[in-house]
Design a protein around this motif. Structure first.
Motif, PDB file in Angstrom:
ATOM      1  N   SER A  11       0.857  -1.185   0.000  1.00  0.00           N
ATOM      2  CA  SER A  11       0.000   0.000   0.000  1.00  0.00           C
ATOM      3  C   SER A  11       0.891   1.232   0.000  1.00  0.00           C
ATOM      4  O   SER A  11       2.084   1.157   0.310  1.00  0.00           O
ATOM      5  N   LEU A  12       0.304   2.377  -0.321  1.00  0.00           N
ATOM      6  CA  LEU A  12       1.079   3.612  -0.336  1.00  0.00           C
ATOM      7  C   LEU A  12       1.659   3.934   1.038  1.00  0.00           C
ATOM      8  O   LEU A  12       2.730   4.530   1.146  1.00  0.00           O
ATOM      9  N   ASP A  13       0.993   3.471   2.106  1.00  0.00           N
ATOM     10  CA  ASP A  13       1.520   3.708   3.447  1.00  0.00           C
ATOM     11  C   ASP A  13       2.408   2.560   3.950  1.00  0.00           C
ATOM     12  O   ASP A  13       2.723   2.475   5.138  1.00  0.00           O
ATOM     13  N   GLY A  14       2.860   1.690   3.039  1.00  0.00           N
ATOM     14  CA  GLY A  14       3.911   0.739   3.358  1.00  0.00           C
ATOM     15  C   GLY A  14       3.520  -0.570   3.998  1.00  0.00           C
ATOM     16  O   GLY A  14       4.322  -1.163   4.714  1.00  0.00           O
ATOM     17  N   PHE A  15       2.316  -1.060   3.735  1.00  0.00           N
ATOM     18  CA  PHE A  15       1.902  -2.349   4.287  1.00  0.00           C
ATOM     19  C   PHE A  15       1.752  -3.378   3.179  1.00  0.00           C
ATOM     20  O   PHE A  15       1.289  -3.060   2.082  1.00  0.00           O
ATOM     21  N   ILE A  16       2.127  -4.639   3.459  1.00  0.00           N
ATOM     22  CA  ILE A  16       1.991  -5.710   2.476  1.00  0.00           C
ATOM     23  C   ILE A  16       0.709  -6.508   2.668  1.00  0.00           C
ATOM     24  O   ILE A  16       0.350  -7.311   1.813  1.00  0.00           O
ATOM     25  N   ALA A  17       0.039  -6.273   3.782  1.00  0.00           N
ATOM     26  CA  ALA A  17      -1.245  -6.912   4.066  1.00  0.00           C
ATOM     27  C   ALA A  17      -1.930  -6.130   5.182  1.00  0.00           C
ATOM     28  O   ALA A  17      -1.273  -5.398   5.926  1.00  0.00           O
ATOM     29  N   GLY A  18      -3.233  -6.315   5.282  1.00  0.00           N
ATOM     30  CA  GLY A  18      -3.969  -5.688   6.369  1.00  0.00           C
ATOM     31  C   GLY A  18      -3.615  -6.328   7.702  1.00  0.00           C
ATOM     32  O   GLY A  18      -2.860  -7.309   7.759  1.00  0.00           O
ATOM     33  N   GLU A  19      -4.145  -5.788   8.779  1.00  0.00           N
ATOM     34  CA  GLU A  19      -3.851  -6.328  10.113  1.00  0.00           C
ATOM     35  C   GLU A  19      -4.235  -7.801  10.235  1.00  0.00           C
ATOM     36  O   GLU A  19      -3.585  -8.562  10.943  1.00  0.00           O
ATOM     37  N   ASP A  20      -5.278  -8.196   9.511  1.00  0.00           N
ATOM     38  CA  ASP A  20      -5.739  -9.584   9.546  1.00  0.00           C
ATOM     39  C   ASP A  20      -5.082 -10.438   8.463  1.00  0.00           C
ATOM     40  O   ASP A  20      -5.477 -11.576   8.247  1.00  0.00           O
ATOM     41  N   GLY A  21      -4.074  -9.883   7.775  1.00  0.00           N
ATOM     42  CA  GLY A  21      -3.402 -10.607   6.705  1.00  0.00           C
ATOM     43  C   GLY A  21      -4.082 -10.474   5.351  1.00  0.00           C
ATOM     44  O   GLY A  21      -3.640 -11.071   4.374  1.00  0.00           O
ATOM     45  N   SER A  22      -5.147  -9.683   5.284  1.00  0.00           N
ATOM     46  CA  SER A  22      -5.914  -9.570   4.044  1.00  0.00           C
ATOM     47  C   SER A  22      -5.123  -8.873   2.939  1.00  0.00           C
ATOM     48  O   SER A  22      -4.342  -7.958   3.186  1.00  0.00           O
ATOM     49  N   ILE A  23      -5.355  -9.345   1.718  1.00  0.00           N
ATOM     50  CA  ILE A  23      -4.738  -8.743   0.541  1.00  0.00           C
ATOM     51  C   ILE A  23      -5.801  -8.433  -0.519  1.00  0.00           C
ATOM     52  O   ILE A  23      -5.497  -8.318  -1.699  1.00  0.00           O
ATOM     53  N   ASP A  24      -7.037  -8.277  -0.078  1.00  0.00           N
ATOM     54  CA  ASP A  24      -8.145  -8.037  -0.999  1.00  0.00           C
ATOM     55  C   ASP A  24      -8.046  -6.688  -1.712  1.00  0.00           C
ATOM     56  O   ASP A  24      -8.744  -6.451  -2.691  1.00  0.00           O
ATOM     57  N   TRP A  25      -7.166  -5.829  -1.280  1.00  0.00           N
ATOM     58  CA  TRP A  25      -6.966  -4.510  -1.871  1.00  0.00           C
ATOM     59  C   TRP A  25      -5.997  -4.539  -3.053  1.00  0.00           C
ATOM     60  O   TRP A  25      -5.874  -3.555  -3.778  1.00  0.00           O
ATOM     61  N   LEU A  26      -5.317  -5.659  -3.255  1.00  0.00           N
ATOM     62  CA  LEU A  26      -4.356  -5.756  -4.361  1.00  0.00           C
ATOM     63  C   LEU A  26      -5.066  -5.715  -5.710  1.00  0.00           C
ATOM     64  O   LEU A  26      -6.105  -6.340  -5.896  1.00  0.00           O
TER      65      LEU A  26
END
Length: 184
Positions: A11-26
């Motif tokens: 993400s633009l703010d430097g995360f490879i996954a959400g707090e729950d490990g989600s990658i649905d934003w990719l």
């Protein structure tokens, strides 16, 4: 000498996954697939930590239900995988070895062997130790136009400043920006 590359979609703010490990934003696009396809042709070894291995195992279980290729198998070439863990005692999968020794020293030794590049797969904990050891040569990022606010960080504190040199940067489909850096 082999090249070690740490890369990820983030993400633009430097995360490879959400707090729950989600990658649905990719955002998966042909551009990204072309970059990934070219990359997999340039590597024959992959290193990952235990948490990434757990995700990989879950993906393989899901892939077997939908007949997709399992991670570690790209095209017709097999990629040897090394999983670093202080807690696992065994891995029963062909082409995968469990390593409990120092990741930096192990990867430094791998770099001296003949072959293609080495992929650092997954989260920031293993990458942190490899940055600390000075064995990562390149960083490749596909930055997505989303702010997650929290999650699994791409980078953790390597304990030192690491200078990078931009080799390539371009916009790709979905408003993403692909960049590749050399570690100086």
């Amino acid at each position: 000498m082999r090249i070690v590359r740490y890369g990820a979609a983030c993400s633009l703010d430097g995360f490879i996954a959400g707090e729950d490990g989600s990658i649905d934003w990719l955002h998966f696009s042909q551009d990204a697939q072309d970059i990934i396809g070219a990359y997999w042709k340039s590597v024959d070894l992959m290193v990952m930590g235990r948490k990434t291995w757990d995700v990989t195992v879950a993906m393989q279980a899901g892939a077997s239900k939908t007949a997709k290729k399992a991670p570690g198998k790209r095209g017709d070439e097999r990629i040897t995988t090394y999983v670093f863990s202080r807690t696992l005692t065994a891995i029963e999968q062909a082409g995968v070895a469990l390593i409990s020794s120092d990741p930096g020293a192990f990867v430094r030794d791998l770099k001296r062997t003949e072959g293609k590049g080495i992929c650092v797969m997954g989260g920031g904990e293993l990458a942190q130790s490899l940055f600390e050891s000075g064995v990562i040569d390149e960083v490749g990022l596909n930055v997505h136009p989303v702010l997650l606010g929290a999650g699994i960080p791409l980078f953790r504190n390597a304990g030192k400043r690491i200078h990078l040199e931009l080799r390539e940067s371009r916009a790709i489909d979905g408003g993403c920006v692909y960049s590749n850096y050399a570690v100086r």
